[in-house]
Design a protein around this motif. Structure first.
Motif, PDB file in Angstrom:
ATOM      1  N   ARG A 117      25.378  73.819 -61.696  1.00 19.50           N
ATOM      2  CA  ARG A 117      25.427  72.947 -60.515  1.00 19.50           C
ATOM      3  C   ARG A 117      24.806  73.639 -59.304  1.00 19.50           C
ATOM      4  O   ARG A 117      24.947  74.834 -59.108  1.00 19.50           O
ATOM      5  N   ARG A 118      24.137  72.836 -58.495  1.00 20.31           N
ATOM      6  CA  ARG A 118      23.504  73.331 -57.285  1.00 20.31           C
ATOM      7  C   ARG A 118      24.176  72.677 -56.075  1.00 20.31           C
ATOM      8  O   ARG A 118      24.677  71.552 -56.177  1.00 20.31           O
ATOM      9  N   ASP A 119      24.164  73.344 -54.953  1.00 14.46           N
ATOM     10  CA  ASP A 119      24.731  72.760 -53.728  1.00 14.46           C
ATOM     11  C   ASP A 119      24.026  71.460 -53.363  1.00 14.46           C
ATOM     12  O   ASP A 119      24.613  70.594 -52.721  1.00 14.46           O
ATOM     13  N   SER A 120      22.781  71.320 -53.758  1.00 12.89           N
ATOM     14  CA  SER A 120      22.001  70.132 -53.403  1.00 12.89           C
ATOM     15  C   SER A 120      22.242  68.949 -54.344  1.00 12.89           C
ATOM     16  O   SER A 120      21.747  67.846 -54.080  1.00 12.89           O
ATOM     17  N   ASP A 121      22.988  69.135 -55.430  1.00 10.54           N
ATOM     18  CA  ASP A 121      23.259  68.030 -56.350  1.00 10.54           C
ATOM     19  C   ASP A 121      24.046  66.937 -55.628  1.00 10.54           C
ATOM     20  O   ASP A 121      24.939  67.218 -54.831  1.00 10.54           O
ATOM     21  N   ILE A 122      23.694  65.694 -55.931  1.00  7.71           N
ATOM     22  CA  ILE A 122      24.330  64.537 -55.297  1.00  7.71           C
ATOM     23  C   ILE A 122      25.130  63.786 -56.349  1.00  7.71           C
ATOM     24  O   ILE A 122      24.613  63.477 -57.423  1.00  7.71           O
ATOM     25  N   PHE A 123      26.377  63.483 -56.034  1.00  5.21           N
ATOM     26  CA  PHE A 123      27.248  62.708 -56.912  1.00  5.21           C
ATOM     27  C   PHE A 123      27.610  61.426 -56.192  1.00  5.21           C
ATOM     28  O   PHE A 123      27.856  61.433 -54.987  1.00  5.21           O
ATOM     29  N   GLY A 124      27.657  60.305 -56.925  1.00  6.02           N
ATOM     30  CA  GLY A 124      28.024  59.069 -56.270  1.00  6.02           C
ATOM     31  C   GLY A 124      27.810  57.841 -57.121  1.00  6.02           C
ATOM     32  O   GLY A 124      27.609  57.924 -58.336  1.00  6.02           O
ATOM     33  N   VAL A 125      27.861  56.696 -56.451  1.00  3.89           N
ATOM     34  CA  VAL A 125      27.705  55.388 -57.091  1.00  3.89           C
ATOM     35  C   VAL A 125      26.798  54.537 -56.218  1.00  3.89           C
ATOM     36  O   VAL A 125      26.553  54.853 -55.045  1.00  3.89           O
ATOM     37  N   LEU A 126      26.334  53.441 -56.769  1.00  4.93           N
ATOM     38  CA  LEU A 126      25.582  52.470 -55.983  1.00  4.93           C
ATOM     39  C   LEU A 126      26.509  51.924 -54.896  1.00  4.93           C
ATOM     40  O   LEU A 126      27.659  51.576 -55.178  1.00  4.93           O
ATOM     41  N   ALA A 127      26.040  51.863 -53.660  1.00  2.26           N
ATOM     42  CA  ALA A 127      26.901  51.477 -52.541  1.00  2.26           C
ATOM     43  C   ALA A 127      27.428  50.053 -52.675  1.00  2.26           C
ATOM     44  O   ALA A 127      28.568  49.784 -52.297  1.00  2.26           O
ATOM     45  N   HIS A 128      26.641  49.157 -53.210  1.00  2.00           N
ATOM     46  CA  HIS A 128      27.078  47.775 -53.385  1.00  2.00           C
ATOM     47  C   HIS A 128      26.304  47.172 -54.546  1.00  2.00           C
ATOM     48  O   HIS A 128      25.107  47.408 -54.694  1.00  2.00           O
ATOM     49  N   TRP A 129      26.985  46.394 -55.367  1.00  2.00           N
ATOM     50  CA  TRP A 129      26.378  45.817 -56.563  1.00  2.00           C
ATOM     51  C   TRP A 129      25.117  45.022 -56.245  1.00  2.00           C
ATOM     52  O   TRP A 129      24.155  45.010 -56.998  1.00  2.00           O
ATOM     53  N   ARG A 130      25.090  44.358 -55.106  1.00  2.00           N
ATOM     54  CA  ARG A 130      23.924  43.541 -54.746  1.00  2.00           C
ATOM     55  C   ARG A 130      22.676  44.380 -54.510  1.00  2.00           C
ATOM     56  O   ARG A 130      21.573  43.856 -54.472  1.00  2.00           O
ATOM     57  N   LEU A 131      22.834  45.679 -54.374  1.00  2.00           N
ATOM     58  CA  LEU A 131      21.690  46.565 -54.161  1.00  2.00           C
ATOM     59  C   LEU A 131      21.031  47.015 -55.466  1.00  2.00           C
ATOM     60  O   LEU A 131      20.049  47.738 -55.452  1.00  2.00           O
ATOM     61  N   ARG A 132      21.549  46.579 -56.602  1.00  2.00           N
ATOM     62  CA  ARG A 132      21.057  47.061 -57.899  1.00  2.00           C
ATOM     63  C   ARG A 132      19.573  46.806 -58.108  1.00  2.00           C
ATOM     64  O   ARG A 132      18.900  47.552 -58.792  1.00  2.00           O
ATOM     65  N   ARG A 133      19.049  45.751 -57.521  1.00  5.86           N
ATOM     66  CA  ARG A 133      17.622  45.437 -57.698  1.00  5.86           C
ATOM     67  C   ARG A 133      16.727  46.469 -57.020  1.00  5.86           C
ATOM     68  O   ARG A 133      15.531  46.483 -57.238  1.00  5.86           O
ATOM     69  N   PHE A 134      17.327  47.327 -56.190  1.00  2.00           N
ATOM     70  CA  PHE A 134      16.541  48.344 -55.496  1.00  2.00           C
ATOM     71  C   PHE A 134      16.632  49.727 -56.144  1.00  2.00           C
ATOM     72  O   PHE A 134      16.108  50.695 -55.600  1.00  2.00           O
ATOM     73  N   LEU A 135      17.276  49.811 -57.297  1.00  2.00           N
ATOM     74  CA  LEU A 135      17.295  51.071 -58.041  1.00  2.00           C
ATOM     75  C   LEU A 135      15.896  51.332 -58.591  1.00  2.00           C
ATOM     76  O   LEU A 135      15.224  50.410 -59.060  1.00  2.00           O
ATOM     77  N   TYR A 136      15.465  52.570 -58.548  1.00  2.00           N
ATOM     78  CA  TYR A 136      14.156  52.912 -59.095  1.00  2.00           C
ATOM     79  C   TYR A 136      14.250  53.211 -60.583  1.00  2.00           C
ATOM     80  O   TYR A 136      13.419  52.781 -61.372  1.00  2.00           O
ATOM     81  N   VAL A 137      15.262  53.998 -60.964  1.00  2.81           N
ATOM     82  CA  VAL A 137      15.420  54.426 -62.357  1.00  2.81           C
ATOM     83  C   VAL A 137      16.908  54.606 -62.637  1.00  2.81           C
ATOM     84  O   VAL A 137      17.646  55.060 -61.769  1.00  2.81           O
ATOM     85  N   VAL A 138      17.342  54.245 -63.842  1.00  2.00           N
ATOM     86  CA  VAL A 138      18.685  54.561 -64.326  1.00  2.00           C
ATOM     87  C   VAL A 138      18.497  55.418 -65.576  1.00  2.00           C
ATOM     88  O   VAL A 138      17.706  55.070 -66.448  1.00  2.00           O
ATOM     89  N   CYS A 139      19.180  56.546 -65.635  1.00  2.00           N
ATOM     90  CA  CYS A 139      18.969  57.520 -66.717  1.00  2.00           C
ATOM     91  C   CYS A 139      20.238  57.735 -67.526  1.00  2.00           C
ATOM     92  O   CYS A 139      21.336  57.781 -66.972  1.00  2.00           O
ATOM     93  N   GLU A 140      20.058  57.917 -68.798  1.00  2.00           N
ATOM     94  CA  GLU A 140      21.144  58.288 -69.696  1.00  2.00           C
ATOM     95  C   GLU A 140      20.677  59.530 -70.455  1.00  2.00           C
ATOM     96  O   GLU A 140      19.627  59.509 -71.101  1.00  2.00           O
ATOM     97  N   ALA A 141      21.408  60.609 -70.329  1.00  2.00           N
ATOM     98  CA  ALA A 141      21.060  61.852 -71.015  1.00  2.00           C
ATOM     99  C   ALA A 141      21.831  61.945 -72.313  1.00  2.00           C
ATOM    100  O   ALA A 141      22.962  61.467 -72.408  1.00  2.00           O
ATOM    101  N   THR A 142      21.226  62.557 -73.294  1.00  2.35           N
ATOM    102  CA  THR A 142      21.911  62.741 -74.575  1.00  2.35           C
ATOM    103  C   THR A 142      21.351  63.972 -75.272  1.00  2.35           C
ATOM    104  O   THR A 142      20.187  64.322 -75.078  1.00  2.35           O
ATOM    105  N   LYS A 143      22.189  64.626 -76.034  1.00  2.00           N
ATOM    106  CA  LYS A 143      21.734  65.785 -76.815  1.00  2.00           C
ATOM    107  C   LYS A 143      20.908  65.346 -78.014  1.00  2.00           C
ATOM    108  O   LYS A 143      20.044  66.060 -78.473  1.00  2.00           O
ATOM    109  N   GLN A 144      21.205  64.178 -78.527  1.00  2.00           N
ATOM    110  CA  GLN A 144      20.527  63.683 -79.731  1.00  2.00           C
ATOM    111  C   GLN A 144      20.124  62.235 -79.500  1.00  2.00           C
ATOM    112  O   GLN A 144      20.986  61.391 -79.261  1.00  2.00           O
TER     113      GLN A 144
END
Length: 168
Positions: A117-144
């Motif tokens: 972890r870095r001090d610059s890492d940001i944790f959070g959620v979308l501020a309001h559901w109606r803003l979802r159309r303004f997301l640029y990318v949604v990522c899911e990480a997986t080992k496999q």
């Protein structure tokens, strides 16, 4: 349908339609991961570590002064119904810095993750559901990489793309 069965059906459809693309390296282009980084990825033991490892690389690709990568892997925010108990937790999302709501980093006893972890890492959620159309990318990480993961990612997209702001 489970994410796994949905992912399998979709992958099989894409194969039948010859829409699955396999990318070959381009020798004259920089790789996202160096050979040493690719080796380091194989040594990670869980998805949380994978998210921490990938975050600065995703930042390098997408971020500028107004764009952030937000770690949301521990917070339910992606609505799948009117009942928030069923909301999902994508690992990361990329957005303008004004449309996310900060949260505290999730607690963990994983020493490797804490070291990553870095001090610059940001944790959070979308501020309001109606803003979802303004997301640029949604990522899911997986080992496999799996068809279940594909199904989960397709499910995120389906719920993010519902029209208007009514029930999902």
């Amino acid at each position: 349908k489970t994410p796994s069965s949905f992912g399998k059906d979709e992958y099989d459809r894409l194969e039948r339609e010859r829409k699955v693309k396999r990318f070959e390296p381009i020798e004259t282009e920089a790789s996202i991961l160096s050979a040493d980084e690719a080796t380091a990825v194989r040594e990670l033991t869980n998805e949380n570590q994978m998210v921490a490892f990938l975050t600065p690389r995703i930042e390098a690709i997408f971020c500028d002064a107004s764009t952030v990568v937000v770690n949301s892997e521990a917070y339910k925010w992606l609505r799948t119904s009117d009942d928030s108990n069923y909301s999902q937790k994508p690992d990361l999302f990329v957005c303008h810095k004004s449309i996310y709501k900060p949260r505290q980093p999730f607690s963990t006893q994983d020493k490797t993750l804490l070291d990553m972890r870095r001090d610059s890492d940001i944790f959070g959620v979308l501020a309001h559901w109606r803003l979802r159309r303004f997301l640029y990318v949604v990522c899911e990480a997986t080992k496999q990489i799996s068809k279940a993961g594909l199904g989960e990612t397709i499910n995120y997209g389906a719920h993010l793309c519902f029209e208007e702001d009514g029930p999902v």
